[in-house]
Design a protein around this motif. Structure first.
Motif, short mmCIF file in Angstrom:
data_model
loop_
_atom_site.label_atom_id
_atom_site.label_comp_id
_atom_site.label_asym_id
_atom_site.label_seq_id
_atom_site.Cartn_x
_atom_site.Cartn_y
_atom_site.Cartn_z
N PHE A 217 0.86 -1.19 0.00
CA PHE A 217 0.00 0.00 0.00
C PHE A 217 0.89 1.23 0.00
N GLY A 218 0.74 2.08 -1.01
CA GLY A 218 1.57 3.27 -1.14
C GLY A 218 0.87 4.53 -0.71
N ILE A 219 1.61 5.43 -0.08
CA ILE A 219 1.10 6.74 0.33
C ILE A 219 1.98 7.81 -0.29
N VAL A 220 1.38 8.66 -1.12
CA VAL A 220 2.09 9.77 -1.74
C VAL A 220 1.86 10.99 -0.87
N SER A 221 2.90 11.56 -0.34
CA SER A 221 2.82 12.77 0.48
C SER A 221 3.22 13.97 -0.38
N VAL A 222 2.44 15.04 -0.31
CA VAL A 222 2.70 16.23 -1.13
C VAL A 222 2.69 17.46 -0.23
N ASP A 223 3.81 18.19 -0.25
CA ASP A 223 3.93 19.46 0.47
C ASP A 223 3.87 20.58 -0.56
N CYS A 224 2.82 21.39 -0.54
CA CYS A 224 2.55 22.36 -1.60
C CYS A 224 3.12 23.72 -1.27
N ALA A 225 3.48 24.45 -2.30
CA ALA A 225 3.91 25.84 -2.19
C ALA A 225 3.27 26.62 -3.34
N LYS A 226 3.69 27.84 -3.51
CA LYS A 226 3.02 28.71 -4.47
C LYS A 226 3.25 28.29 -5.91
N ALA A 227 4.51 28.12 -6.30
CA ALA A 227 4.83 27.83 -7.70
C ALA A 227 5.25 26.40 -7.93
N ARG A 228 5.60 25.69 -6.88
CA ARG A 228 6.06 24.30 -7.03
C ARG A 228 5.75 23.55 -5.75
N SER A 229 5.77 22.24 -5.84
CA SER A 229 5.52 21.39 -4.69
C SER A 229 6.57 20.30 -4.63
N LYS A 230 6.60 19.58 -3.50
CA LYS A 230 7.52 18.46 -3.35
C LYS A 230 6.71 17.25 -2.93
N TRP A 231 6.95 16.11 -3.59
CA TRP A 231 6.19 14.90 -3.28
C TRP A 231 7.13 13.73 -3.01
N MET A 232 6.59 12.74 -2.31
CA MET A 232 7.38 11.59 -1.91
C MET A 232 6.44 10.39 -1.85
N LEU A 233 6.95 9.21 -2.23
CA LEU A 233 6.18 7.97 -2.17
C LEU A 233 6.81 7.05 -1.13
N ALA A 234 5.99 6.52 -0.24
CA ALA A 234 6.44 5.55 0.76
C ALA A 234 5.35 4.51 0.94
N ASP A 235 5.74 3.33 1.43
CA ASP A 235 4.70 2.34 1.72
C ASP A 235 4.09 2.64 3.09
N PHE A 236 3.14 1.82 3.52
CA PHE A 236 2.43 2.09 4.76
C PHE A 236 3.36 2.10 5.96
N PHE A 237 4.44 1.27 5.92
CA PHE A 237 5.39 1.21 7.04
C PHE A 237 6.31 2.42 7.09
N GLY A 238 6.35 3.22 6.01
CA GLY A 238 7.20 4.40 5.97
C GLY A 238 8.48 4.23 5.20
N ALA A 239 8.68 3.08 4.56
CA ALA A 239 9.87 2.89 3.73
C ALA A 239 9.75 3.76 2.49
N ILE A 240 10.74 4.63 2.26
CA ILE A 240 10.68 5.59 1.14
C ILE A 240 11.00 4.86 -0.16
N LEU A 241 10.08 4.95 -1.10
CA LEU A 241 10.24 4.30 -2.40
C LEU A 241 10.59 5.30 -3.49
N VAL A 242 10.08 6.51 -3.41
CA VAL A 242 10.49 7.61 -4.30
C VAL A 242 10.88 8.76 -3.39
N PRO A 243 12.14 9.18 -3.43
CA PRO A 243 12.59 10.24 -2.52
C PRO A 243 11.90 11.56 -2.83
#
Length: 521
Positions: free
Chosen positions: A37-63
């Motif tokens: 199960f993957g969770i994509v976390s997105v931190d938004c800003a005005k002109a750009r954002s940063k996203w990260m993919l990790a599984d449910f346990f928190g292992a980072i799959l996409v930095p």
């Protein structure tokens, strides 16, 4: 007749899980397994954002990866995410986006359009989960980790979207509210400048803002001495030349004031000029508000919230204010869902034997919705006899005015839910009679000088929302109004004489031909 039945708190008030109901997804995790199960976390800003993919346990799959807010960058991010899902055998996923003003909307739309489930994380949850993990260090990467923790703990919430019509209504009522706030500020500034240039002049009129003659005099006479020198005949000639309606008796207090007016402040010429400029701005904003209210009535007529006009003490503007912040009634399971979203409940602090159960209203809520409901409650306390009597009774029993306001607001939500969700008109055992929807809407348009085609369009749209069994009752005041017009009981242009036969024919309670030759269908 008394009843021995006791009221119990609903079982739903005791949650079966720690997670928020709209944030829980753990059955899906159990179905596919936490590592799938993957969770994509997105931190938004005005002109750009940063996203990260990790599984449910928190292992980072996409930095943590930066994505610019444009279509090409979003397409690349979606493609990268799809590839990562295949590479890591993730069978289910969601996208958790931190709410950031309105800057999170482009990101949310992009991932939702790509077919991903998007959920919203409140910044409050992110902040509280970031600080214990990494105190004193606030970066985009630590925010992404906190967003992931918030999603795992059930704070990534599903939010119902609004379509074009509901979004337009919400924008209209919020823009009107902002214009009203600015107009109120302008009134304060105008009074300050006017009292400095012409001390005491405003007190000569019971309503300065509705008297065109007052502002004509301010524009054409620079001081109290000029007004006194002109005399009654001079003031009348000036008003007649300007085409301003007035009564001679209203000018007598002005002349009495001018005869003994106090000296103006220093800089009176500039103060008078500023007052007139601000008054022009206020008049323009007032016209914009009136035009907005016509648009708001048109949008409201397309929704079942128009049925709230049958509620005595509720008008078109307060109904639209409530409807715009509520959104579709289908988003609410019951009236408690409305009061819960609006935060109409006291905060509570309990620890061991200490239990402060009646604190102030909770802080974390939809404050715009709460404000709309409380404004409706204020109208009911002032204009509805039943709630006015209740408020007076509670006051005699020593209840705080804030307690009364919240109690009336809660009752309004219960009644409003029954009306809108049940598609019925107002019924209340303690209140005799109801108001008529079409008559109230028609009076609103008369006051706002709406043209005949727009008024007819709104009346026909509102008619679609009125239950069929209520058509005969709705036709009664319209018949009476038409009779007054036909007997010559009303002066001026009688556009309603063309509109009413069409509306009555659509109600199906009488066969009346339109004198305008329009087809009622």
């Amino acid at each position: 007749m008394s009843s021995s039945r006791t009221r119990r708190r609903p079982h739903a008030s005791r949650p079966d899980a720690v997670q928020k109901p709209r944030g829980a997804f753990h059955p899906r995790v159990q179905l596919v397994g936490p590592e799938h199960f993957g969770i994509v976390s997105v931190d938004c800003a005005k002109a750009r954002s940063k996203w990260m993919l990790a599984d449910f346990f928190g292992a980072i799959l996409v930095p943590p990866t930066i994505v610019e807010h444009n279509r090409t960058a979003f397409d690349v991010a979606v493609a990268q995410l799809r590839q990562a899902l295949r590479d890591h055998d993730l069978r289910d996923q969601l996208v958790a986006i931190e709410r950031t003003g309105r800057y999170h909307h482009p990101v949310r739309r992009a991932f939702a359009a790509a077919g991903f489930e998007t959920r919203i994380v409140h910044p409050f949850a992110t902040s509280r989960l970031r600080q214990p993990r990494d105190p004193g260090n606030k970066t985009d990467d630590t925010d992404l980790a906190a967003i992931h923790l918030a999603a795992v703990n059930g704070f990534a919430l599903v939010e119902h979207g609004l379509d074009e019509a509901w979004t337009t209504l919400q924008i209209l009522i919020r823009h009107r509210r902002e214009l009203v706030r600015k107009t109120t500020t302008l009134r304060t500034q105008i009074r300050e400048h006017l009292d400095a240039a012409l001390p005491g002049f405003a007190a000569c009129f019971d309503d300065l803002w509705e008297r065109d003659c007052a502002w004509h005099l301010v524009r054409h006479f620079a001081s109290a001495q000029d007004l006194h020198a002109a005399g009654l005949d001079g003031l009348c000639r000036s008003l007649d030349a300007g085409g301003v309606r007035y009564q001679r008796r209203t000018l007598t207090p002005v002349l009495d004031w001018a005869a003994q007016a106090a000296a103006p402040d220093l800089g009176a010429v500039a103060r008078r000029r500023f007052a007139l400029a601000l008054e022009d701005d206020r008049c323009q904003k007032s016209q914009e508000i009136q035009a907005l209210e016509r648009d708001i009535a048109a949008a409201l007529s397309q929704t079942p919230y128009i049925l709230l006009l049958s509620f005595p003490g509720v008008n078109v503007v307060s109904t639209a204010d409530f409807a715009g912040e509520m959104g579709p009634i289908e988003h609410y399971a019951n009236s408690r869902a409305i009061t819960g979203r609006a935060g109409l409940r006291p905060s509570r602090y309990q620890s061991d034997q200490v239990d402060k159960a009646n604190g102030p209203l909770i802080r974390c809520c939809n404050r715009k919705l709460r404000a709309a409901i409380l404004r409706a409650a204020d109208n009911l306390i002032k204009c509805n006899h039943h709630f006015n009597a209740l408020a007076h009774t509670w006051k005699l029993h020593g209840k705080d005015a804030r307690h009364t306001r919240v109690k009336v607001a809660s009752r309004f939500c219960r009644i409003a839910y029954q009306i809108v969700a049940g598609r019925q008109v107002f019924r209340h055992p303690s209140i005799q009679g109801r108001h008529y929807i079409l008559a109230k809407l028609m009076a609103f348009h008369r006051e706002h000088k709406t043209d005949a085609p727009a008024m007819l369009r709104d009346l026909q749209a509102a008619l679609q929302q009125v239950p069929v069994q209520e058509h005969a009752a709705e036709a009664k005041p319209l018949h009476e109004e038409l009779d007054r017009i036909q007997r010559g009981g009303r002066r001026g242009p009688q556009l309603l004489g063309d509109i009413l036969p069409i509306v009555l024919a659509r109600l199906g309670v009488a066969e009346i031909q339109s004198s305008s030759g329009e087809d009622p269908t």
